[in-house]
Write an enzyme that holds these catalytic residues in place. Structure first.
Site, short mmCIF file in Angstrom:
data_model
loop_
_atom_site.label_atom_id
_atom_site.label_comp_id
_atom_site.label_asym_id
_atom_site.label_seq_id
_atom_site.Cartn_x
_atom_site.Cartn_y
_atom_site.Cartn_z
N SER A 1 -8.62 -41.65 12.65
CA SER A 1 -10.15 -42.03 12.23
C SER A 1 -10.88 -40.99 12.43
CB SER A 1 -10.53 -43.33 12.98
OG SER A 1 -10.68 -43.02 14.40
N ASP A 2 -12.15 -40.99 12.18
CA ASP A 2 -13.17 -39.98 12.49
C ASP A 2 -13.59 -40.49 13.89
OD1 ASP A 2 -14.94 -37.90 12.57
OD2 ASP A 2 -15.49 -37.97 10.65
N TRP A 3 -14.48 -39.78 14.52
CA TRP A 3 -15.01 -40.06 15.67
C TRP A 3 -15.77 -41.48 15.86
CZ3 TRP A 3 -15.48 -36.41 20.14
CH2 TRP A 3 -16.11 -37.06 21.05
N GLU A 4 -15.15 -42.26 16.35
CA GLU A 4 -15.72 -43.77 16.40
C GLU A 4 -15.93 -44.27 15.08
OE1 GLU A 4 -19.09 -43.92 19.08
OE2 GLU A 4 -17.78 -43.83 20.96
N HIS B 1 -12.60 -35.01 4.91
CA HIS B 1 -12.62 -36.54 5.43
C HIS B 1 -12.11 -37.35 4.05
CE1 HIS B 1 -15.58 -34.39 7.99
NE2 HIS B 1 -15.17 -35.01 8.77
#
Length: 355
Positions: free
Chosen positions: A92-95, A15
């Site tokens: 994006s990452d999850w939400e 990430h």
């Protein structure tokens, strides 16, 4: 070299960046890294991935020096696009887009959508702020249509490279079965290569097959097919998971007596009622192998712990088995590094086996 080939995937580097350096080890939290360390320590692996042709980057959940990665123009624009000339898409990452509200960086979901797209996030994962608010942001002229066009191009470019417009349906029969012999053999190879021998006093390992007559296999992770699968295994099949106890019995064959004692119901148990049975099994065996660590439910993303010692009474179990006077081998199955120093004096050998 060719993402359109049937056996190719669009890899994602994540990430970006500093996700593993969150303050106090708390997931999604504050990351404070001077730019010199960002550039010399944290960014080079991502730069190598970009140079190798990775298709996508994923923004970190965390903030980086006060600015959430999903709204961080320095990371996504200055570094990734301007300096590295990265041509792929950023997701994006999850939400993590709406998480910028939790960070205090955006006041509303609409503001979060503005910050993410403006920073260089091309695709939003799971949440819907782009879908719900970009049209209004365009109408209000807060977002330049060219900015949205650039994001759409980045997404479409990867889809074109994958051949998704020419081949919209994948035939599962064209690929090996999930549990094919080839895949299982590769999984076994990767597992073996990932093992880390941390301690081996008096060359206790490898155990000599010709002189071994009995072995005590002890601990909550010795025969738990599900827990050793680790985290993020929503489609994991524990029927395909081969436990240490199963493998040891198969390898040992009929000439070695294997005495199995779970000793603890879970890695978090705080009862010692079965310790006597474990000590007895060890005392009647040539050596004892303890399989310790963490269950998947307390490790992995969003499972931060304030204390990263071996949970429950596992350290006490090692000390108890040591009193049997036989060689003690500890195998740790966990998804994170744990502070195992307290058991090193009572373990003749330590292997970190991960999940």
């Amino acid at each position: 070299d060719d993402l359109s080939l049937p056996g190719s995937i669009a890899a994602c580097a994540k990430h970006f960046v500093g996700y593993g350096a969150s303050e106090g080890g708390r997931d999604y939290g504050y990351v404070g890294i001077p730019e010199i360390d960002l550039r010399n320590v944290y960014m080079p692996p991502f730069k190598a991935a970009a140079d190798a042709g990775v298709a996508t980057f994923m923004a970190a959940f965390s903030d980086v020096n006060g600015v959430p990665a999903s709204g961080n123009r320095f990371l996504m624009q200055t570094v990734l696009r301007d300096e590295w000339k990265f041509p792929g898409l950023v997701v994006s990452d999850w939400e993590s887009v709406i998480d910028m509200i939790v960070h205090g960086f955006a006041a509303t979901e609409k503001d979060a959508a503005f910050e993410a797209l403006s920073a260089g996030v091309d695709m939003e994962m799971a949440s819907n702020t782009f879908r719900d608010h970009l049209a209004a942001l365009l109408a209000e002229k807060r977002i330049d249509p060219a900015t949205l066009d650039a994001a759409v191009r980045n997404v479409l470019r990867v889809k074109f490279r994958l051949g998704l417009f020419e081949r919209t349906v994948t035939d599962p029969a064209a690929f090996p079965a999930v549990a094919s012999a080839q895949n299982l053999a590769l999984a076994r190879k990767l597992t073996r290569q990932s093992l880390v021998l941390l301690q081996n006093r008096n060359a206790v390992l490898p155990l000599a097959r010709e002189s071994l007559r009995s072995l005590a296999v002890i601990g909550p992770m010795a025969d738990d097919a599900y827990e050793q699968l680790g985290t993020w295994i929503f489609d994991g099949d524990q029927a395909l998971s081969r436990t240490p106890l199963q493998a040891i019995r198969e390898i040992a064959g009929p000439h070695v007596t294997v005495r199995h004692v779970r000793a603890m119901e879970t890695t978090r148990s705080r009862t010692t009622t079965a310790f006597a049975e474990a000590v007895d099994a060890a005392s009647r065996s040539d050596a004892a192998v303890l399989f310790l660590g963490e269950e998947s439910i307390i490790t992995g993303e969003a499972h931060s712990r304030a204390n990263i010692d071996l949970p429950g009474n596992q350290m006490d179990l090692v000390r108890a088995v040591k009193r049997a006077g036989k060689p003690v081998i500890v195998v740790v199955l966990a998804g994170r590094p744990l502070t195992i120093e307290p058991i090193l004096g009572d373990a003749d050998a330590v292997v970190y086996a991960w999940h």
